[in-house]
Design a protein around this motif. Structure first.
Motif, PDB file in Angstrom:
ATOM      1  N   ARG A 189       0.830  -1.211   0.000  1.00 25.04           N
ATOM      2  CA  ARG A 189       0.000   0.000   0.000  1.00 25.04           C
ATOM      3  C   ARG A 189       0.866   1.264   0.000  1.00 25.04           C
ATOM      4  O   ARG A 189       0.596   2.223  -0.736  1.00 25.04           O
ATOM      5  CB  ARG A 189      -0.932   0.003   1.212  1.00 25.04           C
ATOM      6  N   ALA A 190       1.912   1.268   0.823  1.00 23.70           N
ATOM      7  CA  ALA A 190       2.764   2.456   0.906  1.00 23.70           C
ATOM      8  C   ALA A 190       3.526   2.679  -0.395  1.00 23.70           C
ATOM      9  O   ALA A 190       3.698   3.815  -0.847  1.00 23.70           O
ATOM     10  CB  ALA A 190       3.742   2.307   2.075  1.00 23.70           C
ATOM     11  N   THR A 191       3.981   1.601  -1.025  1.00 22.47           N
ATOM     12  CA  THR A 191       4.761   1.725  -2.254  1.00 22.47           C
ATOM     13  C   THR A 191       3.882   2.141  -3.427  1.00 22.47           C
ATOM     14  O   THR A 191       4.324   2.879  -4.322  1.00 22.47           O
ATOM     15  CB  THR A 191       5.475   0.400  -2.568  1.00 22.47           C
ATOM     16  N   ALA A 192       2.622   1.695  -3.445  1.00 23.45           N
ATOM     17  CA  ALA A 192       1.709   2.033  -4.544  1.00 23.45           C
ATOM     18  C   ALA A 192       1.472   3.532  -4.650  1.00 23.45           C
ATOM     19  O   ALA A 192       1.144   4.041  -5.731  1.00 23.45           O
ATOM     20  CB  ALA A 192       0.380   1.307  -4.359  1.00 23.45           C
ATOM     21  N   VAL A 193       1.669   4.260  -3.561  1.00 27.81           N
ATOM     22  CA  VAL A 193       1.464   5.710  -3.570  1.00 27.81           C
ATOM     23  C   VAL A 193       2.399   6.380  -4.569  1.00 27.81           C
ATOM     24  O   VAL A 193       2.037   7.359  -5.224  1.00 27.81           O
ATOM     25  CB  VAL A 193       1.669   6.294  -2.154  1.00 27.81           C
ATOM     26  N   HIS A 194       3.638   5.853  -4.709  1.00 26.49           N
ATOM     27  CA  HIS A 194       4.596   6.472  -5.626  1.00 26.49           C
ATOM     28  C   HIS A 194       5.009   5.562  -6.775  1.00 26.49           C
ATOM     29  O   HIS A 194       5.897   5.907  -7.552  1.00 26.49           O
ATOM     30  CB  HIS A 194       5.843   6.947  -4.857  1.00 26.49           C
ATOM     31  N   ASN A 195       4.358   4.408  -6.912  1.00 26.02           N
ATOM     32  CA  ASN A 195       4.653   3.516  -8.038  1.00 26.02           C
ATOM     33  C   ASN A 195       3.330   3.072  -8.658  1.00 26.02           C
ATOM     34  O   ASN A 195       2.691   2.123  -8.185  1.00 26.02           O
ATOM     35  CB  ASN A 195       5.465   2.304  -7.575  1.00 26.02           C
ATOM     36  N   PRO A 196       2.887   3.715  -9.725  1.00 26.10           N
ATOM     37  CA  PRO A 196       1.574   3.428 -10.316  1.00 26.10           C
ATOM     38  C   PRO A 196       1.408   1.989 -10.776  1.00 26.10           C
ATOM     39  O   PRO A 196       0.270   1.515 -10.888  1.00 26.10           O
ATOM     40  CB  PRO A 196       1.511   4.393 -11.504  1.00 26.10           C
ATOM     41  N   ALA A 197       2.482   1.285 -11.045  1.00 25.89           N
ATOM     42  CA  ALA A 197       2.360  -0.100 -11.503  1.00 25.89           C
ATOM     43  C   ALA A 197       1.730  -0.997 -10.447  1.00 25.89           C
ATOM     44  O   ALA A 197       1.215  -2.076 -10.761  1.00 25.89           O
ATOM     45  CB  ALA A 197       3.732  -0.655 -11.893  1.00 25.89           C
ATOM     46  N   LEU A 198       1.730  -0.544  -9.186  1.00 22.41           N
ATOM     47  CA  LEU A 198       1.142  -1.329  -8.102  1.00 22.41           C
ATOM     48  C   LEU A 198      -0.296  -0.911  -7.795  1.00 22.41           C
ATOM     49  O   LEU A 198      -0.877  -1.399  -6.827  1.00 22.41           O
ATOM     50  CB  LEU A 198       1.980  -1.180  -6.827  1.00 22.41           C
ATOM     51  N   ALA A 199      -0.869  -0.072  -8.614  1.00 26.09           N
ATOM     52  CA  ALA A 199      -2.181   0.505  -8.311  1.00 26.09           C
ATOM     53  C   ALA A 199      -3.244  -0.548  -8.044  1.00 26.09           C
ATOM     54  O   ALA A 199      -4.092  -0.382  -7.153  1.00 26.09           O
ATOM     55  CB  ALA A 199      -2.617   1.433  -9.439  1.00 26.09           C
ATOM     56  N   ASP A 200      -3.237  -1.629  -8.817  1.00 21.37           N
ATOM     57  CA  ASP A 200      -4.262  -2.655  -8.629  1.00 21.37           C
ATOM     58  C   ASP A 200      -3.674  -3.957  -8.106  1.00 21.37           C
ATOM     59  O   ASP A 200      -4.285  -5.017  -8.222  1.00 21.37           O
ATOM     60  CB  ASP A 200      -5.005  -2.910  -9.939  1.00 21.37           C
ATOM     61  N   VAL A 201      -2.492  -3.880  -7.510  1.00 16.50           N
ATOM     62  CA  VAL A 201      -1.844  -5.071  -6.955  1.00 16.50           C
ATOM     63  C   VAL A 201      -2.097  -5.099  -5.452  1.00 16.50           C
ATOM     64  O   VAL A 201      -1.632  -4.238  -4.715  1.00 16.50           O
ATOM     65  CB  VAL A 201      -0.329  -5.078  -7.235  1.00 16.50           C
ATOM     66  N   THR A 202      -2.851  -6.081  -5.017  1.00 18.05           N
ATOM     67  CA  THR A 202      -3.159  -6.227  -3.597  1.00 18.05           C
ATOM     68  C   THR A 202      -2.673  -7.577  -3.107  1.00 18.05           C
ATOM     69  O   THR A 202      -2.387  -8.497  -3.892  1.00 18.05           O
ATOM     70  CB  THR A 202      -4.672  -6.136  -3.363  1.00 18.05           C
ATOM     71  N   LEU A 203      -2.593  -7.711  -1.794  1.00 19.78           N
ATOM     72  CA  LEU A 203      -2.217  -8.988  -1.206  1.00 19.78           C
ATOM     73  C   LEU A 203      -3.208 -10.070  -1.608  1.00 19.78           C
ATOM     74  O   LEU A 203      -2.818 -11.198  -1.949  1.00 19.78           O
ATOM     75  CB  LEU A 203      -2.153  -8.860   0.320  1.00 19.78           C
ATOM     76  N   GLU A 204      -4.490  -9.732  -1.610  1.00 18.17           N
ATOM     77  CA  GLU A 204      -5.515 -10.709  -1.959  1.00 18.17           C
ATOM     78  C   GLU A 204      -5.346 -11.177  -3.403  1.00 18.17           C
ATOM     79  O   GLU A 204      -5.452 -12.383  -3.697  1.00 18.17           O
ATOM     80  CB  GLU A 204      -6.913 -10.106  -1.772  1.00 18.17           C
ATOM     81  N   ARG A 205      -5.055 -10.253  -4.304  1.00 20.13           N
ATOM     82  CA  ARG A 205      -4.864 -10.631  -5.698  1.00 20.13           C
ATOM     83  C   ARG A 205      -3.615 -11.506  -5.864  1.00 20.13           C
ATOM     84  O   ARG A 205      -3.622 -12.489  -6.612  1.00 20.13           O
ATOM     85  CB  ARG A 205      -4.755  -9.373  -6.562  1.00 20.13           C
ATOM     86  N   LEU A 206      -2.553 -11.150  -5.171  1.00 18.49           N
ATOM     87  CA  LEU A 206      -1.326 -11.944  -5.246  1.00 18.49           C
ATOM     88  C   LEU A 206      -1.559 -13.361  -4.735  1.00 18.49           C
ATOM     89  O   LEU A 206      -1.073 -14.344  -5.311  1.00 18.49           O
ATOM     90  CB  LEU A 206      -0.211 -11.273  -4.454  1.00 18.49           C
ATOM     91  N   LYS A 207      -2.294 -13.487  -3.649  1.00 19.77           N
ATOM     92  CA  LYS A 207      -2.583 -14.817  -3.115  1.00 19.77           C
ATOM     93  C   LYS A 207      -3.413 -15.629  -4.097  1.00 19.77           C
ATOM     94  O   LYS A 207      -3.219 -16.848  -4.246  1.00 19.77           O
ATOM     95  CB  LYS A 207      -3.321 -14.700  -1.777  1.00 19.77           C
ATOM     96  N   ALA A 208      -4.320 -14.965  -4.786  1.00 22.00           N
ATOM     97  CA  ALA A 208      -5.192 -15.673  -5.723  1.00 22.00           C
ATOM     98  C   ALA A 208      -4.467 -16.054  -7.006  1.00 22.00           C
ATOM     99  O   ALA A 208      -4.663 -17.150  -7.547  1.00 22.00           O
ATOM    100  CB  ALA A 208      -6.408 -14.803  -6.046  1.00 22.00           C
ATOM    101  N   GLU A 209      -3.601 -15.148  -7.508  1.00 26.40           N
ATOM    102  CA  GLU A 209      -2.958 -15.376  -8.807  1.00 26.40           C
ATOM    103  C   GLU A 209      -1.551 -15.931  -8.694  1.00 26.40           C
ATOM    104  O   GLU A 209      -1.009 -16.448  -9.667  1.00 26.40           O
ATOM    105  CB  GLU A 209      -2.929 -14.062  -9.598  1.00 26.40           C
ATOM    106  N   GLY A 210      -0.932 -15.813  -7.539  1.00 25.56           N
ATOM    107  CA  GLY A 210       0.422 -16.318  -7.350  1.00 25.56           C
ATOM    108  C   GLY A 210       1.479 -15.344  -7.806  1.00 25.56           C
ATOM    109  O   GLY A 210       2.366 -14.970  -7.051  1.00 25.56           O
ATOM    110  N   SER A 211       1.415 -14.910  -9.062  1.00 28.00           N
ATOM    111  CA  SER A 211       2.387 -13.950  -9.585  1.00 28.00           C
ATOM    112  C   SER A 211       1.690 -12.969 -10.523  1.00 28.00           C
ATOM    113  O   SER A 211       0.696 -13.312 -11.170  1.00 28.00           O
ATOM    114  CB  SER A 211       3.526 -14.659 -10.317  1.00 28.00           C
ATOM    115  N   ILE A 212       2.227 -11.751 -10.581  1.00 26.84           N
ATOM    116  CA  ILE A 212       1.675 -10.689 -11.420  1.00 26.84           C
ATOM    117  C   ILE A 212       2.841 -10.001 -12.113  1.00 26.84           C
ATOM    118  O   ILE A 212       3.804  -9.586 -11.459  1.00 26.84           O
ATOM    119  CB  ILE A 212       0.898  -9.654 -10.573  1.00 26.84           C
TER     120      ILE A 212
END
Length: 700
Positions: free
Chosen positions: A487-510
């Motif tokens: 969450r803190a890194t997404a503030v200054h890195n737009p590539a993480l805008a839709d990357v969440t812990l829940e999504r990572l757990k569901a997809e494994g890798s992004i």
């Protein structure tokens, strides 16, 4: 049940893996076929990972030393006893010397956001311990690339398919970046030429169209010599240089110092080779130069990388798909530093200790206050640090309280006062970003911890409680840490805008995407000037030469007069094919594949010393010695020896090549200088058996 994870070992590929579990035990371990980089296959090191996890020598309970240091005499204790003893000893040290007398030592035995990056910072910063300058690997190259280009960015592996020429320089991706190789092979089949520059004919060089073998540590001079020819023959891109660089007139003037005749004398190459390579590079586009960290583990490593960085600028190849410089993708994603380290909520930072000088630091170089306690995790300094004899001497200090958190009784753990059992990658959670690509991967724990083993982060929490630290950020779960940092890194890195812990757990890798998708294709560089800084004011402000240059980087081997100077050789100690530094170097199958510890020597050098193929030889200098088996081969150039790093001394005759390597620092960023290593070689004699070592089990 299938559990998705990521390889945690120090490799740019950071592969996706799948573990199949039955009744709480991992029964299958293999590559994720859907991972963008891994694509269904693993390297020789990691394929037998279950042998690592279920190795019979895994540590499964805390141990206290009960005999002399290094004797292998241990007493099992409980975790409460272990943590309590650590706390008692640390409080006494802090009361007498201050917290800076405690030094954490860690590196990349386990990569990951939580188990490495956060563990390197939060607890130790709160404690006020000495900081570790972690510069053993790529510090000079990282500094040089950032000073020149502004950030470490590299093209995707698959973009090499657009290259017409690939120069792999001081790098052996067959062994150290294997998932780049299918793309390289495909490019070769499509007509691309491969040139490998290395003093040794590596596995990668064996597949090259042209192998060039300069003397070690002369690569910077070679790069400047290539630039000289390119400019002299009018093959550079003056328009690109005028628009996109700072300092080109100054660098062009310096290039007059590097004509082929002088560079040939420095590098040991012929003038014809230098001219031919310069013309090939300048007239073949796109042309990609691919480097890694071995190239800069010399006394002049930073300037070497600066000189190489200049070549794509001189030919206008930055921002071209299939061209430019391939080094590291780490600059695309930098975790939010404050969330990682929590500096604002900690005491003022303590002093910094360079990890390359560990032996010297333990033996008194760091004296105000002296180091009174060492806590080691994610590393094995007795095996991997330079000048290992001094490291071992420091570890043998009776007044040094040493704690080692490990999976095995390593060369370092054997000298500890307390040994704590660590989890493997299958037993803890973490988040992994790669340095070869931009795929982000979540590692889910697949099995319960073996025995009483605990993760790095869990132990940090126990130590925090013992020391009375109640800050919530020291007691979060691994997933809570990951969520906060994302969450803190997404503030200054737009590539993480839709990357969440829940999504990572569901997809494994992004796979994270960045624009432009070819580094610097927009012509903008994140330097102060917005251009390639051939002349770096940042370096000038630090008292460094602001222009790329070449200074001979020669080690004297700490010769005390025992060795004839004219008989010296340069020992390079690159990566083993079957180990990741010292990780896996106790695994029977991989040891069998790697074979007996050896040193490669050119036939001319062997003949001059009366050495035959297969002889036992002693490699020595003023720092120390080790015994190896001689491989007589023209795969190394005359004057050069090669012996892979990573061997455990305690599984051999008590020493490895790092008993000879220097702990001098390089020209930039406190860099290690392993390959600037002058040694002497002779045939072993019976009286050389000066060290008897029992490599039997752990004597618990």
């Amino acid at each position: 049940m299938k559990i998705y994870g990521a390889c945690p070992h120090d490799c740019p590929d950071t592969c996706g893996v799948i573990t199949e579990v039955e009744d709480g035990r991992a029964v299958k371990f293999y590559a994720d076929p859907d991972h963008a980089i891994t694509q269904g296959w693993l390297c020789a090191k990691v394929r037998p990972y279950l042998d690592h996890v279920y190795h019979p020598d895994r540590l499964t309970q805390p141990l206290r030393r009960v005999g002399p240091k290094g004797s292998g005499q241990w007493q099992p204790i409980t975790w409460d006893e272990a943590i309590g003893e650590i706390g008692t000893r640390w409080r006494a040290i802090i009361a007498e010397y201050g917290a800076a007398a405690i030094l954490p030592y860690s590196y990349s035995g386990t990569l990951g956001l939580v188990q490495m990056s956060v563990c390197n910072g939060r607890f130790w910063n709160r404690l006020g311990a000495s900081r570790l300058e972690r510069s053993i690997c790529g510090a000079a190259a990282e500094f040089a690339v950032e000073a020149t280009l502004g950030a470490r960015r590299t093209s995707r592996y698959e973009d090499v398919s657009h290259s017409k020429l690939i120069i792999v320089w001081g790098h052996n991706p067959v062994s150290t970046a294997p998932h780049f190789m299918p793309h390289l092979t495909k490019a070769q089949r499509a007509g691309a030429q491969l040139v490998v520059i290395d003093p040794r004919r590596t596995r990668t060089a064996k597949g090259a169209d042209w192998h060039i073998a300069p003397k070690p540590a002369t690569d910077g001079a070679l790069a400047l010599g290539l630039a000289y020819v390119i400019v002299a023959e009018g093959l550079g891109d003056e328009a690109w240089l005028a628009e996109h660089t700072v300092g080109w007139p100054e660098l062009r003037a310096r290039l007059a110092e590097y004509p082929p005749v002088r560079v040939a004398q420095i590098t040991g190459l012929s003038e014809a080779v230098i001219v031919r390579l310069a013309r090939l590079y300048a007239t073949t586009q796109p042309a990609l130069i691919k480097i890694a960290d071995g190239l800069q583990r010399h006394l002049n490593g930073g300037q070497t990388v600066r000189a190489i960085c200049a070549l794509p600028a001189i030919t206008g190849q930055y921002g071209v798909r299939g061209g430019g410089l391939a080094y590291s993708a780490s600059g695309y994603l930098q975790w939010d530093g404050e969330t990682l380290k929590k500096w604002a909520e900690c005491p003022p930072p303590a002093r910094s200790v360079n990890m390359n000088r560990l032996g010297a630091a333990l033996l008194g170089e760091v004296a105000d206050p002296p180091i009174q306690s060492l806590y080691v995790f994610g590393s094995n300094p007795a095996a991997i640090a330079p000048n290992a004899g001094q490291v071992v001497a420091g570890l043998q200090r009776e007044d040094l309280f040493t704690v080692v958190h490990e999976l095995f009784m390593t060369d370092t753990a054997v000298y500890a006062d307390i040994v704590l059992p660590a989890t493997s990658q299958l037993e803890h959670a973490d988040l992994h970003k790669a340095y070869g690509h931009t795929v982000l991967a979540y590692n889910a724990p697949a099995i319960p911890p073996l025995g009483e083993s605990k993760s790095n982060w869990e132990v940090m929490g126990l130590l925090a409680r013992e020391m009375g630290f109640a800050e919530p950020w020291l007691h979060q779960s691994a997933d809570e840490v990951i969520d906060d940092v994302l969450r803190a890194t997404a503030v200054h890195n737009p590539a993480l805008a839709d990357v969440t812990l829940e999504r990572l757990k569901a997809e494994g890798s992004i796979e994270l995407r960045y624009e432009p998708d070819v580094p610097f294709a927009d012509g903008r560089f994140p330097t102060a000037s917005g251009k390639v800084e051939l002349l770096s004011q940042r370096m000038a402000d630090l008292g460094l030469d602001p222009l790329p240059g070449y200074t001979p980087g020669e080690d004297d081997g700490e010769n005390d007069g025992r060795f004839p100077t004219e008989e010296s050789l340069n020992l390079i100690s690159g990566a083993a094919h079957h180990f990741v530094t010292s990780s896996f170097a106790n695994q029977a199958g991989l040891l069998a594949h790697e074979g007996e510890p050896f040193v490669e020597i050119h036939p001319d050098d062997a003949k001059a010393r009366g050495i035959a193929h297969g002889d036992q030889v002693v490699v020595e200098n003023g720092r120390g010695w080790c015994e190896l088996r001689a491989i007589v081969t023209d795969a190394v150039r005359p004057g050069v020896l090669a012996s892979p790093k990573g061997r455990w001394s305690r599984l051999g005759n008590g020493r490895n090549v790092n008993w000879t390597t220097p702990d001098a620092l390089g020209d930039m960023a406190g860099q290690s200088t392993f390959h600037s290593n002058r040694v002497w070689l002779r045939k072993a004699k019976i009286e050389d058996q000066r060290f008897t070592f029992d490599a039997s089990a752990n004597n618990l």
